[in-house]
Design an enzyme around this catalytic site. Structure first.
Site, mmCIF file in Angstrom:
data_model
loop_
_atom_site.group_PDB
_atom_site.id
_atom_site.type_symbol
_atom_site.label_atom_id
_atom_site.label_comp_id
_atom_site.label_asym_id
_atom_site.label_seq_id
_atom_site.Cartn_x
_atom_site.Cartn_y
_atom_site.Cartn_z
ATOM 1 C CG HIS A 160 5.361 -3.699 7.436
ATOM 2 N ND1 HIS A 160 5.207 -2.394 7.033
ATOM 3 C CD2 HIS A 160 4.200 -4.319 7.137
ATOM 4 C CE1 HIS A 160 3.999 -2.249 6.488
ATOM 5 N NE2 HIS A 160 3.377 -3.399 6.544
ATOM 6 C CE LYS A 176 -0.819 0.284 15.455
ATOM 7 N NZ LYS A 176 -1.742 0.468 14.367
ATOM 8 C CE LYS A 191 -5.621 -1.117 7.484
ATOM 9 N NZ LYS A 191 -5.261 -2.384 8.114
ATOM 10 C CG ASP A 215 -3.687 -7.868 13.592
ATOM 11 O OD1 ASP A 215 -2.653 -8.575 13.528
ATOM 12 O OD2 ASP A 215 -3.857 -6.853 12.898
ATOM 13 C CB THR A 271 -0.934 0.036 1.231
ATOM 14 O OG1 THR A 271 -0.154 -0.291 2.388
ATOM 15 C CG2 THR A 271 -2.054 -0.983 1.101
ATOM 16 C CE LYS A 303 0.087 4.702 13.756
ATOM 17 N NZ LYS A 303 -0.007 4.955 12.340
ATOM 18 C CB THR A 304 6.706 9.846 15.675
ATOM 19 O OG1 THR A 304 6.550 10.109 14.269
ATOM 20 C CG2 THR A 304 7.546 8.602 15.860
ATOM 21 C CD GLN A 357 -4.387 -13.336 5.740
ATOM 22 O OE1 GLN A 357 -4.971 -12.272 5.753
ATOM 23 N NE2 GLN A 357 -3.712 -13.774 6.776
ATOM 24 N NE ARG A 397 -4.919 -1.575 3.537
ATOM 25 C CZ ARG A 397 -4.220 -2.687 3.573
ATOM 26 N NH1 ARG A 397 -4.209 -3.480 2.549
ATOM 27 N NH2 ARG A 397 -3.533 -3.002 4.641
ATOM 28 C CG HIS A 426 4.605 1.036 8.733
ATOM 29 N ND1 HIS A 426 4.334 0.260 9.851
ATOM 30 C CD2 HIS A 426 3.518 0.907 7.925
ATOM 31 C CE1 HIS A 426 3.147 -0.300 9.731
ATOM 32 N NE2 HIS A 426 2.631 0.066 8.568
#
Length: 417
Positions: free
Chosen positions: A53, A236, A87, A201, A45, A239-240, A180, A91, A50
């Site tokens: 992963h 989480k 989500k 998840d 995507t 995340k910044t 999947q 997407r 990031h």
């Protein structure tokens, strides 16, 4: 902690990667008796992976290091659908061209952690577009869809949580778990793959694949999930204020990446050293005993080792040296992250709040305003006490930059051009 017979599961368990295994004893026996093949799926995507992963990628790394064969499955096909897990909205549908560009960019990351067949290793890079893009819908419904119960699919968290929040779930996304599951069966057929790994998840989706493998191929397949990582304070991971922590150097500089790890909370240092570096466990145990100011040394080791894995040893050492010069000597290190600034903006007067947003140190001017009130923003090492301050030409240092700092650890240079 359970002791496994296979090196593979022992390493994963001792470093904290295991949340659930479908049939631990049977998988352990198999991994002890022969090399096994396992996969993790990644959707394309964005042009970069990031930090989220990184943990699954480290699992593939350790799998190869303990004598097994990892498959990094690129979701060239499933990216066209989108995983609804966790989500609230669908997407954005990407074009084939964008998906392929993203896929090429992501490949480079894996080659830093895995040795592929083209480089004399055994790791496989697969793309589910190879089998999903050519499926005949009617045949797929008859051969694969008939094995799925809608009642059961509605009970899985990825679907149930979305519906419980009364958020729309498109039929396109509802199909994701079937695709999947089919990937697992297809990888078993093509590569002898017997294990799918992923975040906790993904448990329901992986179990679907195990079930489908049994029904379609009479195969014994396995699931292994890792815990979802949150920090000691409950936030989480990854995340910044400035957004996602990207793995590609063109989206996040090695220095900024180093700083991300350097800013790890005290309570997470030992766990992150185990998960995100390849340091031996006895060395990690030694570092974990450090306390007070000395714990900062362990954080620097974490930052340097994690950065070396991702960007190479030279970039990691340079980042550590830049940090040392900046913090310990107060020097203006030219290798700090730099953002170009049009001279015309400076001539007109650039609001200090907007400047910090432009530098990526904060996400919004309202956040910058809060930081000013708390004394958290500095320009050229001087605290900002007036939120209406404007940056002008006279703020440019002899080195030709304006240094912006958020707290004591995050710095960006604005360079007028």
């Amino acid at each position: 902690m359970s002791t496994f017979k296979s090196d593979f599961l022992n390493v994963l368990a001792s470093r904290g990667y295991i949340h659930q295994i479908s049939e631990p004893d049977a998988l352990d026996d198999l991994a002890k008796s022969q090399p096994i093949t396992a996969y993790i799926g990644y959707d394309c995507t964005a042009p970069s992976l990031h930090i989220g992963h990184l943990l699954p990628t480290m699992m593939l790394y350790w799998m190869q290091q303990t004598g097994h064969r990892p498959i990094a499955l690129m979701g060239g096909g499933t990216t066209r659908v989108g995983d609804p897990s966790g989500k609230d909205e669908s997407r954005k549908v990407l074009t084939e061209e964008v998906i392929n560009d993203n896929l090429k960019s992501i490949r480079q990351t894996f080659s830093k952690f895995l040795k592929f067949e083209s480089d004399g290793g055994n790791a496989v890079m697969a793309n589910n577009a190879d089998w999903l893009n050519t499926l005949n819908y009617i045949d797929f419904l008859r051969d694969v869809g008939r094995h799925f119960s809608v009642n059961r699919m509605l009970s899985f968290d990825s679907v149930k949580l979305r519906l419980d929040r009364q958020q729309e779930l498109s039929f396109l996304e509802f199909n994701y778990m079937i695709l999947q599951a089919y990937d697992f069966v297809e990888l078993h057929k093509r590569h002898g793959c017997v294990l799918q790994m992923g975040g906790s998840d993904q448990w329901g989706n992986i179990i679907n694949g195990i079930d489908l493998g049994r029904r379609m191929a009479n195969a014994q397949l396995f699931a292994l999930t890792a815990p979802l990582i949150t920090t000691s304070s409950g936030a989480k991971m990854g995340k910044t204020a400035a957004g996602a922590v990207w793995l590609n150097a063109d989206l996040m500089s090695p220095y900024a990446y180093w700083q991300f790890w350097r800013n790890t909370e005290d309570g997470d240092v030992e766990r992150f050293l185990k998960l995100f570096t390849i340091l031996p466990l006895d060395e990690i145990a030694r570092l974990a005993k450090l306390a007070g100011q000395e714990l900062n040394e362990a954080k620097k080791v974490l930052a340097t080792e994690a950065t070396a894995l991702m960007h190479g040893r030279a970039a990691a050492d340079e980042s550590a040296e830049t940090a040392r010069r900046t913090f310990e000597e107060g020097a203006l290190a030219q290798s700090l992250p730099t953002v170009a600034l049009a001279r015309s903006e400076l001539a007109a007067g650039l609001g200090v709040l907007s400047a910090f947003v432009k530098a990526g140190l904060v996400a919004s001017t309202s956040e910058a305003r809060r930081q000013v009130k708390g004394g958290g923003l500095r320009v050229n090492d001087a605290a900002v006490d007036d939120e209406r301050k404007q940056l002008v030409e006279s703020d440019v240092t002899p080195e030709g930059v304006i240094k912006l700092s958020l707290g004591r650890k995050r710095h960006v240079l604005l360079k007028p051009v």
